[in-house]
Design an enzyme around this catalytic site. Structure first.
Site, PDB file in Angstrom:
ATOM      1  N   GLU A 145      -3.619   5.113  -3.541  1.00  0.00           N
ATOM      2  CA  GLU A 145      -2.941   4.275  -2.547  1.00  0.00           C
ATOM      3  C   GLU A 145      -1.781   5.049  -1.942  1.00  0.00           C
ATOM      4  O   GLU A 145      -0.992   5.676  -2.664  1.00  0.00           O
ATOM      5  CB  GLU A 145      -2.433   2.992  -3.206  1.00  0.00           C
ATOM      6  CG  GLU A 145      -1.655   2.064  -2.277  1.00  0.00           C
ATOM      7  CD  GLU A 145      -1.220   0.776  -2.961  1.00  0.00           C
ATOM      8  OE1 GLU A 145      -1.947   0.314  -3.873  1.00  0.00           O
ATOM      9  OE2 GLU A 145      -0.154   0.241  -2.618  1.00  0.00           O
ATOM     10  N   GLU A 150       6.867   0.295   3.114  1.00  0.00           N
ATOM     11  CA  GLU A 150       7.081  -1.003   2.480  1.00  0.00           C
ATOM     12  C   GLU A 150       8.559  -1.341   2.659  1.00  0.00           C
ATOM     13  O   GLU A 150       9.439  -0.492   2.485  1.00  0.00           O
ATOM     14  CB  GLU A 150       6.728  -0.982   0.998  1.00  0.00           C
ATOM     15  CG  GLU A 150       5.245  -0.944   0.718  1.00  0.00           C
ATOM     16  CD  GLU A 150       4.947  -1.053  -0.767  1.00  0.00           C
ATOM     17  OE1 GLU A 150       4.423  -2.087  -1.196  1.00  0.00           O
ATOM     18  OE2 GLU A 150       5.263  -0.074  -1.488  1.00  0.00           O
TER      19      GLU A 150
END
Length: 263
Positions: A145, A150
């Protein structure tokens, strides 16, 4: 005076020719463009995007992170060249949007970037990220990932860039958080440069993190296979929450464009 004028014209011509040759020798980044999404039109192109629905149940309830939102088809719109994702609270239910390019556009190596404007507030969790296209076969985190962006509203003026592998994932992921004053104001560019040797993360062209294990194994380097793109806004969860300030809703996560370039 006439000789000076002729000399000036000659030098101008030489300078223009030199610039032209330099441009020919240094093609623009757009010449390496592999795929782009400018969110033109009035809706998402379903040949490019999957709209994921629900709360992840039964196999991945809370989307693996105890997130509170339910994803629907009604929490986003395409308008004025932007994707606008709106997180809403209606009575005791939070709703939002999650879209992916899985099985439609998958990439191995290159520069992947988005220009976006962030939402704000305790409990909000927008992201721009990638997952290994082989996730159905090998599962997470072995698929790898890449979290290009974020942001969690409980930590204003902070951007997270993170890598998840078998060796380092979840709370023990390889991650960097960087402070950017007023990152919530206006649009910003979030980018990863992915090569066979490293993944470098940038915010507004500033290098913030490099992931490059010296001795690469299948447990610390899952990034020699294609990945797909995900754009979503979660509410609460292990990272975004657990507390949620219900007075902040609705909140909008606005994406101007997504581009992928070959290296």
């Amino acid at each position: 005076m006439k000789l000076l004028t002729l000399f000036s014209i000659s030098m101008l011509f030489f300078s223009c020719s030199e610039d032209s040759n330099a441009q020919d020798l240094n093609p623009s980044l757009d010449d390496n463009l592999v795929w782009e999404e400018n969110f033109n039109g009035s809706s998402l192109n379903e040949s490019d995007w999957n709209i994921e629905l629900g709360n992840g149940c039964p196999n991945n309830c809370g989307w693996g992170n105890n997130e509170r939102q339910i994803y629907t088809e009604n929490n986003h719109k395409v308008k004025d060249g932007h994707l606008i994702i709106t997180a809403i609270k209606n009575e005791n239910t939070y709703t939002s949007t999650r879209i992916t390019t899985k099985d439609k556009h998958e990439f191995q190596y290159g520069t992947i970037e988005a220009r976006a404007k962030l939402p704000i507030g305790q409990g909000i969790w927008p992201a721009f990220w990638m997952l290994g296209a082989n996730i159905n076969e090998v599962g997470w985190p072995k698929c790898g990932e890449i979290d290009i962006l974020e942001y969690v509203g409980k930590e204003p003026e902070t951007v997270y860039t993170t890598i998840h592998t078998t060796d380092t994932h979840g709370a023990n992921a390889s991650s960097q958080k960087t402070t950017f004053k007023n990152i919530e104001d206006g649009f910003h560019i979030f980018k990863a440069e992915w090569t066979p040797n490293s993944i470098k993360f940038f915010v507004d062209e500033e290098l913030v993190y490099t992931y490059s294990p010296e001795n690469k194994t299948e447990d610390n380097w899952s990034f020699n296979k294609p990945q797909f793109i995900i754009v979503n806004m979660a509410v609460g969860g292990n990272f975004g929450g657990p507390e949620v300030d219900d007075t902040i809703f609705p909140q909008q996560y606005i994406v101007d464009y997504i581009k992928v370039y070959k290296n």
